[in-house]
Design a protein around this motif. Structure first.
Motif, PDB file in Angstrom:
ATOM      1  N   GLY A  84     -79.044  23.067 -21.680  1.00 30.73           N
ATOM      2  CA  GLY A  84     -78.321  22.168 -20.789  1.00 30.73           C
ATOM      3  C   GLY A  84     -77.051  22.751 -20.221  1.00 30.73           C
ATOM      4  O   GLY A  84     -76.023  22.060 -20.139  1.00 30.73           O
ATOM      5  N   LEU A  85     -77.093  24.024 -19.787  1.00 31.67           N
ATOM      6  CA  LEU A  85     -75.883  24.636 -19.223  1.00 31.67           C
ATOM      7  C   LEU A  85     -75.467  23.973 -17.912  1.00 31.67           C
ATOM      8  O   LEU A  85     -74.274  23.893 -17.616  1.00 31.67           O
ATOM      9  CB  LEU A  85     -76.091  26.132 -19.012  1.00 31.67           C
ATOM     10  N   TRP A  86     -76.440  23.539 -17.122  1.00 35.86           N
ATOM     11  CA  TRP A  86     -76.159  22.743 -15.926  1.00 35.86           C
ATOM     12  C   TRP A  86     -76.500  21.281 -16.216  1.00 35.86           C
ATOM     13  O   TRP A  86     -77.373  21.002 -17.046  1.00 35.86           O
ATOM     14  CB  TRP A  86     -77.002  23.203 -14.741  1.00 35.86           C
ATOM     15  N   PRO A  87     -75.867  20.331 -15.530  1.00 31.23           N
ATOM     16  CA  PRO A  87     -76.252  18.922 -15.692  1.00 31.23           C
ATOM     17  C   PRO A  87     -77.708  18.700 -15.302  1.00 31.23           C
ATOM     18  O   PRO A  87     -78.248  19.371 -14.414  1.00 31.23           O
ATOM     19  CB  PRO A  87     -75.303  18.194 -14.732  1.00 31.23           C
ATOM     20  N   GLU A  88     -78.345  17.744 -15.949  1.00 36.11           N
ATOM     21  CA  GLU A  88     -79.733  17.427 -15.634  1.00 36.11           C
ATOM     22  C   GLU A  88     -79.864  16.705 -14.308  1.00 36.11           C
ATOM     23  O   GLU A  88     -80.797  16.951 -13.541  1.00 36.11           O
ATOM     24  CB  GLU A  88     -80.334  16.568 -16.747  1.00 36.11           C
ATOM     25  N   ASP A  89     -78.955  15.786 -14.020  1.00 40.21           N
ATOM     26  CA  ASP A  89     -79.018  15.015 -12.779  1.00 40.21           C
ATOM     27  C   ASP A  89     -78.846  15.950 -11.576  1.00 40.21           C
ATOM     28  O   ASP A  89     -77.884  16.730 -11.523  1.00 40.21           O
ATOM     29  CB  ASP A  89     -77.920  13.952 -12.772  1.00 40.21           C
ATOM     30  N   PRO A  90     -79.740  15.903 -10.585  1.00 33.44           N
ATOM     31  CA  PRO A  90     -79.652  16.838  -9.455  1.00 33.44           C
ATOM     32  C   PRO A  90     -78.334  16.759  -8.694  1.00 33.44           C
ATOM     33  O   PRO A  90     -77.786  17.796  -8.297  1.00 33.44           O
ATOM     34  CB  PRO A  90     -80.841  16.432  -8.569  1.00 33.44           C
ATOM     35  N   ALA A  91     -77.825  15.541  -8.467  1.00 35.69           N
ATOM     36  CA  ALA A  91     -76.571  15.415  -7.724  1.00 35.69           C
ATOM     37  C   ALA A  91     -75.410  16.004  -8.521  1.00 35.69           C
ATOM     38  O   ALA A  91     -74.556  16.718  -7.975  1.00 35.69           O
ATOM     39  CB  ALA A  91     -76.302  13.945  -7.395  1.00 35.69           C
ATOM     40  N   ALA A  92     -75.363  15.714  -9.824  1.00 34.20           N
ATOM     41  CA  ALA A  92     -74.303  16.277 -10.668  1.00 34.20           C
ATOM     42  C   ALA A  92     -74.434  17.792 -10.761  1.00 34.20           C
ATOM     43  O   ALA A  92     -73.422  18.514 -10.766  1.00 34.20           O
ATOM     44  CB  ALA A  92     -74.359  15.648 -12.056  1.00 34.20           C
ATOM     45  N   ARG A  93     -75.669  18.276 -10.823  1.00 31.53           N
ATOM     46  CA  ARG A  93     -75.888  19.724 -10.901  1.00 31.53           C
ATOM     47  C   ARG A  93     -75.414  20.410  -9.628  1.00 31.53           C
ATOM     48  O   ARG A  93     -74.800  21.489  -9.681  1.00 31.53           O
ATOM     49  CB  ARG A  93     -77.363  20.017 -11.152  1.00 31.53           C
ATOM     50  N   ALA A  94     -75.645  19.800  -8.491  1.00 30.68           N
ATOM     51  CA  ALA A  94     -75.182  20.370  -7.225  1.00 30.68           C
ATOM     52  C   ALA A  94     -73.660  20.450  -7.197  1.00 30.68           C
ATOM     53  O   ALA A  94     -73.083  21.459  -6.761  1.00 30.68           O
ATOM     54  CB  ALA A  94     -75.704  19.541  -6.054  1.00 30.68           C
ATOM     55  N   VAL A  95     -73.003  19.391  -7.640  1.00 30.03           N
ATOM     56  CA  VAL A  95     -71.536  19.395  -7.677  1.00 30.03           C
ATOM     57  C   VAL A  95     -71.039  20.475  -8.633  1.00 30.03           C
ATOM     58  O   VAL A  95     -70.102  21.237  -8.315  1.00 30.03           O
ATOM     59  CB  VAL A  95     -71.006  18.008  -8.092  1.00 30.03           C
ATOM     60  N   HIS A 149     -69.392  11.822 -11.344  1.00 31.90           N
ATOM     61  CA  HIS A 149     -70.371  12.275 -12.332  1.00 31.90           C
ATOM     62  C   HIS A 149     -69.801  12.439 -13.739  1.00 31.90           C
ATOM     63  O   HIS A 149     -70.525  12.868 -14.644  1.00 31.90           O
ATOM     64  CB  HIS A 149     -70.974  13.619 -11.889  1.00 31.90           C
ATOM     65  N   GLY A 150     -68.537  12.128 -13.949  1.00 34.25           N
ATOM     66  CA  GLY A 150     -67.938  12.370 -15.252  1.00 34.25           C
ATOM     67  C   GLY A 150     -68.351  11.404 -16.333  1.00 34.25           C
ATOM     68  O   GLY A 150     -68.121  11.672 -17.521  1.00 34.25           O
ATOM     69  N   ALA A 151     -68.926  10.265 -15.957  1.00 37.39           N
ATOM     70  CA  ALA A 151     -69.436   9.272 -16.915  1.00 37.39           C
ATOM     71  C   ALA A 151     -68.360   8.814 -17.895  1.00 37.39           C
ATOM     72  O   ALA A 151     -68.659   8.484 -19.041  1.00 37.39           O
ATOM     73  CB  ALA A 151     -70.639   9.835 -17.668  1.00 37.39           C
ATOM     74  N   GLY A 152     -67.116   8.819 -17.449  1.00 38.61           N
ATOM     75  CA  GLY A 152     -66.036   8.326 -18.290  1.00 38.61           C
ATOM     76  C   GLY A 152     -65.590   9.276 -19.371  1.00 38.61           C
ATOM     77  O   GLY A 152     -64.701   8.944 -20.167  1.00 38.61           O
ATOM     78  N   GLY A 153     -66.164  10.480 -19.427  1.00 38.89           N
ATOM     79  CA  GLY A 153     -65.787  11.451 -20.440  1.00 38.89           C
ATOM     80  C   GLY A 153     -64.764  12.445 -19.915  1.00 38.89           C
ATOM     81  O   GLY A 153     -64.281  12.321 -18.780  1.00 38.89           O
ATOM     82  N   PRO A 154     -64.432  13.446 -20.712  1.00 40.59           N
ATOM     83  CA  PRO A 154     -63.380  14.379 -20.312  1.00 40.59           C
ATOM     84  C   PRO A 154     -63.829  15.471 -19.355  1.00 40.59           C
ATOM     85  O   PRO A 154     -62.976  16.124 -18.733  1.00 40.59           O
ATOM     86  CB  PRO A 154     -62.951  14.996 -21.651  1.00 40.59           C
TER      87      PRO A 154
END
Length: 288
Positions: A84-95, A149-154
């Motif tokens: 999971g080095l890149w985000p799974e979600d395509p939009a988040a991965r693009a960002v 895309h941060g989902a409320g995390g850091p």
């Protein structure tokens, strides 16, 4: 399958930090070899490979080498999709990919005026207009990524990703030079400084290598703004509570004291990296 990762000085080589974080944060197998920035011999001469001229560089287990941080990151993501080095979600991965690319090629004023130095923290640094412009852009893209895309995390795009590894030295520069960023930017910097792999890298840099004068600024010093380490200190003799080093399992020969307790290690580096930041090392924390 074990990679060979060629790295520079832990306190000063920002690109080496990025590559190392990819292995350490995502628990990929590697062995490391270091070049010495204090030697007259160039990095290319020390690497002694016509394909390698800079650090970081990576030798693949099956042969072949990579000598660019983005190529290293992309190859690892391709070879280890489960990590999971890149985000799974395509939009988040693009960002995340876009932010990584901008870091790789941009922010020249910040890099030039504020070289990474994990040994010290300054006060009184006056950023140039160019550095201020870089900081404004960095804060804007950090905020946009975390909002979307941060989902409320850091982290920038949900879970820790390649993008966060690439911006770790940016956070370190903001910390070292006390650069002016807003509350959200400071929160992201704090998350990077508290990240356990980052703390381990910094602790190892404090325990090895030299203070290189050409990285120093003629400015007053302040305490490092990251988590305050536990008050451990090196001592000459034991006995220790443990007979085997928590890292290697070898018999102990070097000792530290912490809260009136004594612990042993197999060599000076194992001890000194632990003295620098005991809480950065899960195997030591498990021991105590």
């Amino acid at each position: 399958m074990t990679y060979t990762l060629f790295l520079g000085d832990r306190s000063y080589s920002s690109w080496s930090l990025r590559a190392w974080l990819l292995f350490e944060a995502f628990e990929l197998p590697y062995r490391s070899k270091f070049v010495d920035f204090s030697l007259e011999a160039s990095v290319a001469e020390q690497l002694d490979d016509p394909l390698l001229r800079t650090v970081p560089a990576l030798r693949l287990p099956g042969g072949g080498v990579l000598s660019d941080s983005i190529s290293i990151a992309e190859e690892l993501a391709s070879l280890h999709p489960e990590a999971g080095l890149w985000p799974e979600d395509p939009a988040a991965r693009a960002v995340a990919r876009n932010l990584t690319a901008e870091m790789h090629s941009g922010f020249g004023d910040l890099r030039g005026d504020c070289p990474m130095n994990l040994r010290l923290a300054y006060r009184g640094f006056e950023p140039s207009d160019g550095v201020r412009a870089d900081l404004a852009r960095i804060e804007a893209i950090w905020a946009a990524a975390r909002e979307a895309h941060g989902a409320g995390g850091p982290w920038l795009c949900g879970r820790y990703s390649i993008a966060d590894a690439f911006y770790a030295p940016v956070a370190a520069r903001i910390a070292t030079y006390d650069l002016p960023v807003g509350e959200a930017g400071q929160a992201y910097v704090a998350a990077q400084l508290a990240h356990e792999p980052f703390r381990r890298w910094r602790a190892m840099g404090l325990a090895s290598g030299e203070t290189l004068e050409w990285y120093l600024k003629d400015l007053p010093l302040r305490d490092w703004p990251g988590p305050k380490p536990l008050d451990a200190r090196a001592i000459e003799t034991g006995p220790s509570e443990n007979a085997a080093c928590p890292y290697s399992g070898d018999p102990v020969t070097h000792f530290l004291a912490l809260d009136d307790r004594v612990f042993g290690f197999c060599n000076a580096f194992c001890r000194d990296k632990t003295v620098a930041d005991p809480e950065a090392w899960p195997k030591f924390i498990a021991l105590i």
